[in-house]
Design a protein around this motif. Structure first.
Motif, PDB file in Angstrom:
ATOM      1  N   THR A  43       0.815  -1.214   0.000  1.00 23.55           N
ATOM      2  CA  THR A  43       0.000   0.000   0.000  1.00 23.55           C
ATOM      3  C   THR A  43       0.854   1.273   0.000  1.00 23.55           C
ATOM      4  OG1 THR A  43      -0.174   0.059   2.432  1.00 23.55           O
ATOM      5  CG2 THR A  43      -1.853  -1.183   1.219  1.00 23.55           C
ATOM      6  N   ILE A 100      -2.476   1.361  -3.771  1.00 22.91           N
ATOM      7  CA  ILE A 100      -1.711   0.148  -4.055  1.00 22.91           C
ATOM      8  C   ILE A 100      -0.574   0.453  -5.024  1.00 22.91           C
ATOM      9  CG2 ILE A 100      -1.820  -2.125  -5.159  1.00 22.91           C
ATOM     10  CD1 ILE A 100      -3.161  -2.100  -2.462  1.00 22.91           C
ATOM     11  N   LEU A 149      -9.599  -1.160  -0.016  1.00 24.02           N
ATOM     12  CA  LEU A 149      -8.692  -0.444   0.875  1.00 24.02           C
ATOM     13  C   LEU A 149      -9.543   0.268   1.914  1.00 24.02           C
ATOM     14  CD1 LEU A 149      -6.312   0.977  -1.850  1.00 24.02           C
ATOM     15  CD2 LEU A 149      -5.602  -0.540   0.004  1.00 24.02           C
TER      16      LEU A 149
END
Length: 354
Positions: free
Chosen positions: A123, A176, A169
């Protein structure tokens, strides 16, 4: 870094070096007299696929079609096709339906993020975007923006629902980054396409991510060159012997791959997920040899984050993975399984016995 033509030329040199030893003479009945091969620009780099078997050349069409199919799903350059852009835009709001390829790459990302205890973090996209290394927007980020982006870096906020083929997310603004995973996964998928279409002996090179399949007709091994991290692309310092009939992938992570210089300091693309700055340790590069390219890709990024001592410890936990560590002071450390397979060819470097 900004001279794209020079980069492509250098990669071409590497591709030529990697395929040294592939003979055009007929050694075994299953081999073609002349390998079929094709270069294409994809995944933001020059790719080359070479097949040594007697198969229809359309197998190369199928291989590159597979690359294109997956690239469209994971690119960060085309919002119309990209599931990753949609996933990032939906952060903190809703789950996003994704393809099986995207789902598998995300799972790999979570696995290696856990393995590295968050040193490598899938991330980290918000940090990568601020630096934009390798583009015409590369720059040292504004500190306030960097600190804000760091708050959104945490792989545990990525949720995957395999039953529904969705990903989400949890934290708004999280992003990402598949830079350390995508090419390895795609190389494995290309290998499946080749194998399913009768190609058992081949070399897949996705911009330096190497995967050898089957056997080299002219020798009892493949030769894969190792880049000199202190020199221009295409200049090597040694080679690795890959035994025939043992499919292997060779992937390198290094500070020479993408970088820029500002006020006399070099900033490379491998980011520290805790500081938001490039990783700083004694390593210039790490090369991983593994059975699958996705594993070699993920491990090379994880291991680099740990540095020499802890990186070596991590590699030794896996029986099917070998590594070459090259330090900034021109020393080379290799795992035990490479002691009769790695040959040093550059006298400026010193091979250290563990």
């Amino acid at each position: 870094m900004k001279n794209y033509k020079k980069i492509i030329l250098a990669i071409i040199i590497i591709l030529v070096l990697i395929t040294v030893g592939v003979s055009t003479k007929k050694s075994r009945p299953t081999y073609n007299d002349k390998p079929i091969s094709r270069d294409e620009i994809c995944l933001g780099t020059l790719c080359k696929i070479t097949v040594l078997d007697k198969v229809d050349e359309k197998v190369l069409d199928k291989a590159y079609n597979k690359i294109s199919e997956i690239e469209k799903e994971i690119t960060v350059n085309n919002a119309k096709t990209s599931e990753i852009i949609e996933l990032n835009n939906a952060a903190g709001k809703r789950p996003v339906k994704v393809s099986r390829h995207t789902l598998k790459i995300l799972k790999k990302g979570i696995y290696y993020s856990k393995l590295s205890k968050g040193k490598f973090d899938i991330t980290i996209g918000g940090i990568s975007k601020l630096w934009s290394i390798g583009t015409d927007k590369e720059a040292v980020p504004n500190q306030d923006e960097l600190q804000d982006a760091l708050k959104r870096v945490d792989y545990r906020n990525l949720q995957i629902n395999e039953k529904n083929n969705t990903a989400m997310l949890k934290k708004e603004g999280a992003k990402i980054d598949l830079g350390g995973l995508a090419k390895g996964y795609i190389a494995d998928e290309v290998a499946k396409v080749l194998s399913n279409n009768g190609a058992k002996n081949a070399i897949i090179n996705l911009g330096g991510n190497i995967l050898t399949m089957g056997s080299n007709p002219s020798k009892d091994h493949w030769n894969v060159q190792v880049q000199n991290p202190d020199d221009a692309r295409g200049n090597t310092l040694g080679n690795i012997k890959i035994k025939n009939s043992s499919n292997k992938s060779v992937v390198t992570s290094g500070i020479y791959e993408r970088f820029f210089e500002y006020k006399g300091k070099r900033y490379h693309h491998i980011m520290n997920s805790k500081t938001g700055y490039p990783v700083e340790n004694e390593l210039a590069s790490v090369t991983i040899i593994a059975d699958k390219s996705s594993n070699a890709d993920g491990m090379s990024n994880c291991v680099f984050q740990f540095g020499l001592k802890d990186g070596m410890k991590l590699v030794k936990k896996f029986s099917n993975i070998e590594a070459i560590f090259i330090t900034k002071d021109k020393k080379i450390y290799i795992t035990d399984g490479l002691k009769d397979k790695f040959t040093l060819t550059n006298k400026k470097y010193k091979l250290i016995n563990n």
